[in-house]
Design a protein around this motif. Structure first.
Motif, PDB file in Angstrom:
ATOM      1  N   SER A  29       0.792  -1.047  -0.155  1.00 39.27           N
ATOM      2  CA  SER A  29      -0.048   0.014  -0.072  1.00 39.27           C
ATOM      3  C   SER A  29       0.893   1.272  -0.024  1.00 39.27           C
ATOM      4  O   SER A  29       0.358   2.326  -0.598  1.00 39.27           O
ATOM      5  CB  SER A  29      -0.916   0.002   1.210  1.00 39.27           C
ATOM      6  OG  SER A  29      -1.907  -0.932   1.126  1.00 39.27           O
ATOM      7  N   ALA A  30       1.927   0.963   0.418  1.00 40.26           N
ATOM      8  CA  ALA A  30       2.830   2.267   0.654  1.00 40.26           C
ATOM      9  C   ALA A  30       3.163   2.617  -0.834  1.00 40.26           C
ATOM     10  O   ALA A  30       3.437   3.708  -1.157  1.00 40.26           O
ATOM     11  CB  ALA A  30       4.179   2.181   1.538  1.00 40.26           C
ATOM     12  N   ASP A  31       3.705   1.892  -1.516  1.00 39.04           N
ATOM     13  CA  ASP A  31       4.109   2.022  -2.872  1.00 39.04           C
ATOM     14  C   ASP A  31       2.985   2.534  -3.776  1.00 39.04           C
ATOM     15  O   ASP A  31       3.014   3.488  -4.541  1.00 39.04           O
ATOM     16  CB  ASP A  31       4.575   0.561  -3.451  1.00 39.04           C
ATOM     17  CG  ASP A  31       6.209   0.325  -3.117  1.00 39.04           C
ATOM     18  OD1 ASP A  31       6.743   1.228  -2.576  1.00 39.04           O
ATOM     19  OD2 ASP A  31       6.154  -0.848  -2.891  1.00 39.04           O
ATOM     20  N   GLU A  32       1.617   2.119  -3.426  1.00 34.64           N
ATOM     21  CA  GLU A  32       0.519   2.535  -4.096  1.00 34.64           C
ATOM     22  C   GLU A  32       0.530   3.892  -3.679  1.00 34.64           C
ATOM     23  O   GLU A  32      -0.167   4.816  -4.705  1.00 34.64           O
ATOM     24  CB  GLU A  32      -0.575   1.831  -3.845  1.00 34.64           C
ATOM     25  CG  GLU A  32      -0.704   0.005  -4.761  1.00 34.64           C
ATOM     26  CD  GLU A  32      -1.698  -0.596  -4.099  1.00 34.64           C
ATOM     27  OE1 GLU A  32      -2.045  -1.407  -4.861  1.00 34.64           O
ATOM     28  OE2 GLU A  32      -2.194  -0.584  -2.956  1.00 34.64           O
ATOM     29  N   THR A  73      -4.437   5.228 -12.017  1.00 36.64           N
ATOM     30  CA  THR A  73      -3.879   6.441 -11.428  1.00 36.64           C
ATOM     31  C   THR A  73      -3.816   7.167 -10.166  1.00 36.64           C
ATOM     32  O   THR A  73      -3.324   7.342  -9.362  1.00 36.64           O
ATOM     33  CB  THR A  73      -3.680   7.698 -12.408  1.00 36.64           C
ATOM     34  OG1 THR A  73      -5.223   8.275 -12.815  1.00 36.64           O
ATOM     35  CG2 THR A  73      -3.201   7.231 -14.065  1.00 36.64           C
ATOM     36  N   HIS A  74      -5.420   7.346  -9.915  1.00 34.81           N
ATOM     37  CA  HIS A  74      -5.963   7.882  -8.800  1.00 34.81           C
ATOM     38  C   HIS A  74      -6.392   7.126  -7.730  1.00 34.81           C
ATOM     39  O   HIS A  74      -7.324   7.390  -6.746  1.00 34.81           O
ATOM     40  CB  HIS A  74      -6.664   9.100  -9.154  1.00 34.81           C
ATOM     41  CG  HIS A  74      -5.948  10.104  -9.752  1.00 34.81           C
ATOM     42  ND1 HIS A  74      -5.339  10.197 -11.042  1.00 34.81           N
ATOM     43  CD2 HIS A  74      -5.673  11.347  -8.987  1.00 34.81           C
ATOM     44  CE1 HIS A  74      -4.890  11.043 -11.262  1.00 34.81           C
ATOM     45  NE2 HIS A  74      -5.122  12.042 -10.105  1.00 34.81           N
ATOM     46  N   GLY A  75      -6.689   5.357  -7.826  1.00 30.33           N
ATOM     47  CA  GLY A  75      -7.495   4.736  -7.110  1.00 30.33           C
ATOM     48  C   GLY A  75      -6.766   4.531  -5.931  1.00 30.33           C
ATOM     49  O   GLY A  75      -5.399   4.877  -5.718  1.00 30.33           O
ATOM     50  N   GLN A  76      -7.105   4.280  -4.617  1.00 31.55           N
ATOM     51  CA  GLN A  76      -6.713   3.987  -3.400  1.00 31.55           C
ATOM     52  C   GLN A  76      -6.196   2.768  -3.137  1.00 31.55           C
ATOM     53  O   GLN A  76      -6.448   1.813  -4.003  1.00 31.55           O
ATOM     54  CB  GLN A  76      -7.933   4.200  -2.449  1.00 31.55           C
ATOM     55  CG  GLN A  76      -8.306   5.702  -2.237  1.00 31.55           C
ATOM     56  CD  GLN A  76      -7.429   6.710  -1.752  1.00 31.55           C
ATOM     57  OE1 GLN A  76      -6.519   6.478  -0.960  1.00 31.55           O
ATOM     58  NE2 GLN A  76      -7.309   7.824  -2.503  1.00 31.55           N
ATOM     59  N   PRO A  77      -5.140   2.613  -2.283  1.00 31.97           N
ATOM     60  CA  PRO A  77      -4.435   1.354  -2.123  1.00 31.97           C
ATOM     61  C   PRO A  77      -5.226   0.238  -1.957  1.00 31.97           C
ATOM     62  O   PRO A  77      -6.414   0.485  -1.168  1.00 31.97           O
ATOM     63  CB  PRO A  77      -3.393   1.637  -0.808  1.00 31.97           C
ATOM     64  CG  PRO A  77      -3.523   3.262  -1.021  1.00 31.97           C
ATOM     65  CD  PRO A  77      -4.461   3.661  -1.471  1.00 31.97           C
ATOM     66  N   GLY A  78      -5.257  -1.054  -2.663  1.00 30.82           N
ATOM     67  CA  GLY A  78      -6.005  -1.978  -2.573  1.00 30.82           C
ATOM     68  C   GLY A  78      -7.089  -2.039  -3.544  1.00 30.82           C
ATOM     69  O   GLY A  78      -7.921  -3.138  -3.559  1.00 30.82           O
ATOM     70  N   SER A 132       9.715   2.857 -12.767  1.00 33.73           N
ATOM     71  CA  SER A 132       9.987   3.544 -11.557  1.00 33.73           C
ATOM     72  C   SER A 132       9.732   5.159 -11.760  1.00 33.73           C
ATOM     73  O   SER A 132       8.867   5.885 -10.903  1.00 33.73           O
ATOM     74  CB  SER A 132      11.188   3.457 -10.733  1.00 33.73           C
ATOM     75  OG  SER A 132      11.267   4.028  -9.721  1.00 33.73           O
ATOM     76  N   GLU A 133      10.321   5.620 -12.799  1.00 36.58           N
ATOM     77  CA  GLU A 133      10.031   7.107 -13.035  1.00 36.58           C
ATOM     78  C   GLU A 133       8.729   7.514 -13.474  1.00 36.58           C
ATOM     79  O   GLU A 133       8.076   8.533 -13.198  1.00 36.58           O
ATOM     80  CB  GLU A 133      10.929   7.451 -14.474  1.00 36.58           C
ATOM     81  CG  GLU A 133      10.843   8.946 -14.730  1.00 36.58           C
ATOM     82  CD  GLU A 133      11.615   9.848 -13.983  1.00 36.58           C
ATOM     83  OE1 GLU A 133      10.735  11.116 -13.476  1.00 36.58           O
ATOM     84  OE2 GLU A 133      12.466   9.446 -12.934  1.00 36.58           O
ATOM     85  N   LEU A 134       8.060   6.742 -14.244  1.00 38.30           N
ATOM     86  CA  LEU A 134       6.655   6.779 -14.665  1.00 38.30           C
ATOM     87  C   LEU A 134       5.745   6.595 -13.459  1.00 38.30           C
ATOM     88  O   LEU A 134       4.947   7.647 -13.241  1.00 38.30           O
ATOM     89  CB  LEU A 134       6.238   5.684 -15.698  1.00 38.30           C
ATOM     90  CG  LEU A 134       4.818   5.879 -16.413  1.00 38.30           C
ATOM     91  CD1 LEU A 134       4.659   7.195 -17.124  1.00 38.30           C
ATOM     92  CD2 LEU A 134       4.686   4.771 -17.338  1.00 38.30           C
ATOM     93  N   LEU A 135       5.816   5.583 -12.604  1.00 36.63           N
ATOM     94  CA  LEU A 135       5.136   5.544 -11.712  1.00 36.63           C
ATOM     95  C   LEU A 135       5.083   6.389 -10.368  1.00 36.63           C
ATOM     96  O   LEU A 135       4.282   6.916  -9.841  1.00 36.63           O
ATOM     97  CB  LEU A 135       4.858   4.049 -10.907  1.00 36.63           C
ATOM     98  CG  LEU A 135       4.475   3.149 -12.144  1.00 36.63           C
ATOM     99  CD1 LEU A 135       4.606   1.620 -11.545  1.00 36.63           C
ATOM    100  CD2 LEU A 135       3.608   3.328 -12.930  1.00 36.63           C
TER     101      LEU A 135
END
Length: 420
Positions: free
Chosen positions: A25-28, A363-368, A413-416
């Protein structure tokens, strides 16, 4: 299932495979923050009127200046609008008139608070349409309550679990975020079985409160006899703000509202006023318009990717994360990648945001949240981004570019994340 069709292990908490980049979730959250920056950069270049929201969530704030000056005041305001909020909630959800209502800052918050308040140390039973799964908040609430979740899909399964486990809380999801739906007859039978087993019943009607009655001639949410019903105020024909309206029997509702308040999940006065105005202004017209736009977009995507590659829902087209990943693998000329489907669809979403200002759950969804490619156009979104043909071409180009960089971890990594 413990793995996807590419052999990647599924995370049971979210239902999709984690990867080397979107590990948690932290990465998201990092991805979500970078998406905000990309959206801001797009607006700076093109203007906010070119942003198109394709999450199905409008998230406007439909209040007047008078509301802001009087009702949004934190101390006296809730007393002034509380009864109007209760009546608007009952009217929207089809209650009998005695029910109570409250607003929480997210539907997810209301579900978590309900599990914590009502599970009573027993397993939580979650009924969802066959082939789909419970919202991530059900499992997260259960972990906080230190109780298991037993997910069932059919009435015989539910009956067996109710008889054996005697749960204190049964959650029924009538319409999932993937728009899988329970028949009203199944929902009614499930509520009756759970009540007979002395279980509290919470209906997750985030979509269902309007999706079923408007598009399928379904019954009002509170007419099934559940203790509590919760719905979003920014989905399926409601304009926002983002919030959850919880309505139902007073004793159950007070327990859940108290738990939400303890944990800071309650909606403060400005959000609650916006939610009330959203309910008051509802007409089926906005939802029907969203359905029309969604079908136009599905036609366009089918013309590019083929009928079998696109799943139609009433609110727009979907390409599952695994199908999207398979398409990208085919374009890349390989059968294997170190990327997982969730990373692939996140990359595609970021590229579409950069190019056309298309905001998606990728792009804008919450973690999970779900990681399939879902394009649910909100009012005016098609026009803002140039029409359905432009969207289809943008999606195809994004898939091709992702395929061209499939094994380039630095590019991903750059894109996300912006390289951070």
């Amino acid at each position: 299932m413990t793995s996807d069709r590419f052999g990647n292990a599924l995370d049971p908490g979210v239902g999709y495979a984690r990867g080397e980049l979107l590990r948690s979730s932290a990465d998201e959250v990092r991805r979500l923050r970078h998406a905000g920056k990309l959206a801001a950069d797009f607006v700076a270049r093109n203007g906010v009127e070119r942003i198109g929201v394709f999450t199905g969530n409008l998230r406007y704030y439909p209040v007047s200046l008078e509301d802001v000056q009087e009702l949004c005041e934190e101390w006296v305001g809730p007393g002034l609008f509380g009864e109007d909020l209760r009546k608007a909630s009952i009217n929207h959800l089809g209650g009998r008139g005695h029910e109570q209502a409250t607003v929480v800052n997210r539907t997810s918050a209301g579900i978590v608070a309900a599990v914590l308040a009502l599970s009573d140390g027993r397993p939580v039973v979650s009924l969802v349409p066959s082939g789909d799964r419970s919202h991530a908040s059900v499992g997260r609430g259960a972990r906080l309550a230190c109780v298991p979740v037993i997910e069932v899909y059919e009435i015989p399964e539910l009956k067996k679990v109710l008889e054996a486990r005697l749960p204190s809380l049964t959650i029924i999801t009538t319409v999932t975020s993937e728009l899988s739906m329970l028949a009203d007859s199944v929902t009614l039978q499930a509520v009756r079985l759970a009540k007979a087993a002395k279980s509290r019943v919470l209906m997750d009607e985030a979509y269902g409160a309007r999706f079923r009655p408007v598009l399928h001639d379904g019954a009002p949410s509170l007419s099934f006899g559940a203790d509590l019903v919760i719905t979003n105020t920014d989905k399926a024909g409601l304009p926002g703000p983002r919030a959850g309206v919880l309505c139902g029997e007073a004793d159950a509702l007070v327990s859940v509202a108290a738990k939400a308040s303890e944990l800071g999940m309650e909606a403060r006065a400005p959000v609650a006023v916006g939610a009330m105005r959203s309910l008051m202004a509802f007409t089926p017209d906005l939802l029907i318009a969203e359905v029309k736009d969604g079908q136009l977009l599905a036609d366009a995507l089918e013309s590019v990717f083929g009928v079998g590659a696109v799943t139609r829902s009433p609110l727009g087209p979907k390409i599952s994360e695994e199908d999207a990943h398979a398409h990208v693998l085919k374009v890349a000329g390989t059968e294997y990648s170190t990327r997982v489907p969730a990373e692939t669809t996140a990359a595609i979403g970021m590229l579409m945001l950069q190019t056309l200002g298309i905001v998606t759950v990728n792009t804008h969804g919450q973690p999970g949240g779900r990681v399939s490619l879902r394009l649910k156009p909100t009012a005016g979104a098609l026009k803002r981004v140039g029409g359905v043909s432009a969207i289809a071409q943008c999606l195809e180009a994004a898939m091709t570019e992702t395929a061209n960089h499939l094994e380039d971890a630095d590019w991903f990594s750059e894109l996300l994340f912006g390289g951070t």
